[in-house]
Design a protein around this motif. Structure first.
Motif, PDB file in Angstrom:
ATOM      1  N   UNK A  49      19.561  57.868 -77.481  1.00 14.85           N
ATOM      2  CA  UNK A  49      18.199  58.087 -76.989  1.00 14.85           C
ATOM      3  C   UNK A  49      17.931  57.121 -75.833  1.00 14.85           C
ATOM      4  N   UNK A  50      16.806  57.335 -75.154  1.00 16.20           N
ATOM      5  CA  UNK A  50      16.443  56.515 -73.997  1.00 16.20           C
ATOM      6  C   UNK A  50      15.012  56.017 -74.161  1.00 16.20           C
ATOM      7  N   UNK A  51      14.808  54.727 -73.948  1.00 16.81           N
ATOM      8  CA  UNK A  51      13.441  54.214 -73.983  1.00 16.81           C
ATOM      9  C   UNK A  51      13.245  53.165 -72.904  1.00 16.81           C
ATOM     10  N   UNK A  52      11.987  52.730 -72.762  1.00 15.00           N
ATOM     11  CA  UNK A  52      11.649  51.859 -71.639  1.00 15.00           C
ATOM     12  C   UNK A  52      10.600  50.828 -72.025  1.00 15.00           C
ATOM     13  N   UNK A  53      10.797  49.633 -71.525  1.00 17.13           N
ATOM     14  CA  UNK A  53       9.779  48.601 -71.594  1.00 17.13           C
ATOM     15  C   UNK A  53       9.178  48.515 -70.197  1.00 17.13           C
ATOM     16  N   UNK A  54       7.909  48.878 -70.097  1.00 15.46           N
ATOM     17  CA  UNK A  54       7.220  48.941 -68.806  1.00 15.46           C
ATOM     18  C   UNK A  54       6.332  47.712 -68.676  1.00 15.46           C
ATOM     19  N   UNK A  55       6.570  46.950 -67.620  1.00 15.59           N
ATOM     20  CA  UNK A  55       5.826  45.734 -67.348  1.00 15.59           C
ATOM     21  C   UNK A  55       4.765  46.036 -66.290  1.00 15.59           C
ATOM     22  N   UNK A  56       3.593  45.449 -66.464  1.00 17.23           N
ATOM     23  CA  UNK A  56       2.483  45.632 -65.519  1.00 17.23           C
ATOM     24  C   UNK A  56       2.784  44.930 -64.194  1.00 17.23           C
ATOM     25  N   UNK A  57       2.078  45.307 -63.128  1.00 19.52           N
ATOM     26  CA  UNK A  57       2.291  44.661 -61.831  1.00 19.52           C
ATOM     27  C   UNK A  57       2.085  43.146 -61.873  1.00 19.52           C
ATOM     28  N   UNK A  58       1.261  42.640 -62.792  1.00 18.86           N
ATOM     29  CA  UNK A  58       1.026  41.197 -62.890  1.00 18.86           C
ATOM     30  C   UNK A  58       2.176  40.452 -63.581  1.00 18.86           C
ATOM     31  N   UNK A  59       3.175  41.197 -64.064  1.00 13.92           N
ATOM     32  CA  UNK A  59       4.348  40.660 -64.758  1.00 13.92           C
ATOM     33  C   UNK A  59       3.978  39.863 -66.008  1.00 13.92           C
ATOM     34  N   UNK A  60       2.787  40.110 -66.557  1.00 16.27           N
ATOM     35  CA  UNK A  60       2.327  39.371 -67.736  1.00 16.27           C
ATOM     36  C   UNK A  60       2.052  40.275 -68.931  1.00 16.27           C
TER      37      UNK A  60
END
Length: 179
Positions: free
Chosen positions: A47-58
């Protein structure tokens, strides 16, 4: 239909913690006829998944999985039309959260977990190759298979499932220098 980027992604994770899961995924790829097919239940499928970080990198985006009732990273099955494995993770983020302007940070985690029986689907393993992305936006929506979406602080993994907290902690440490 092995996707060309899977072996490169697996190679990026070599060493230490990932040795045993990598061996299991490579065995799946070498000894099953349809390792990406969601209908391959023995022993399971990639399977494929993702950890998406906000533009503020926080902050990191998690979704409340409708079937499982838990806060997890966006992700799911690889589809026949996905051009590569990273593309499958990107598609899942778009479908579940509405975010499609993503900058890749590459593969960051590999988790093998049991997916419980559900209706006519038997219990089976998900060999989940996980990618990290930085989103250009924070206006996520509640999409397919999701009952809620929320941005969580990268530096606070309290209450997160261990399989989610591990890569989130890794991202927090990796990105701290860039803030």
């Amino acid at each position: 239909m092995p996707l060309p980027d899977i072996e490169l992604a697996l190679s990026a994770l070599e060493g230490g913690f990932f040795d045993e899961p990598l061996a299991r995924v490579r065995h799946l790829l070498a000894h099953t006829s349809r390792p990406l097919d969601r209908l391959q239940y023995v022993p399971g499928h990639l399977t494929a998944s993702a950890f998406v970080v906000a533009p503020d990198l926080a902050h990191v985006l998690l979704v409340h999985h409708a079937k499982l009732g838990r806060w997890l990273q966006p992700g799911g099955h690889v589809e026949p039309g996905d051009g590569d494995h990273e593309g499958a993770a990107r598609r899942e983020v778009a479908e579940e959260c509405g975010l499609d302007d993503l900058r890749s940070l590459g593969p960051i985690d590999l988790d093998i977990h049991t997916f419980p029986a559900h209706h006519d689907v038997p219990e089976h393993l998900h060999f989940d190759l996980r990618w990290a992305f930085v989103s250009a936006r924070t206006d996520a929506i509640v999409g397919d298979g999701v009952s809620d979406v929320r941005w969580f602080r990268l530096d606070d993994t309290s209450g997160m499932e261990p399989s989610v907290a591990r890569p989130v902690s890794y991202l927090a440490g990796s990105l701290a220098a860039h803030r």
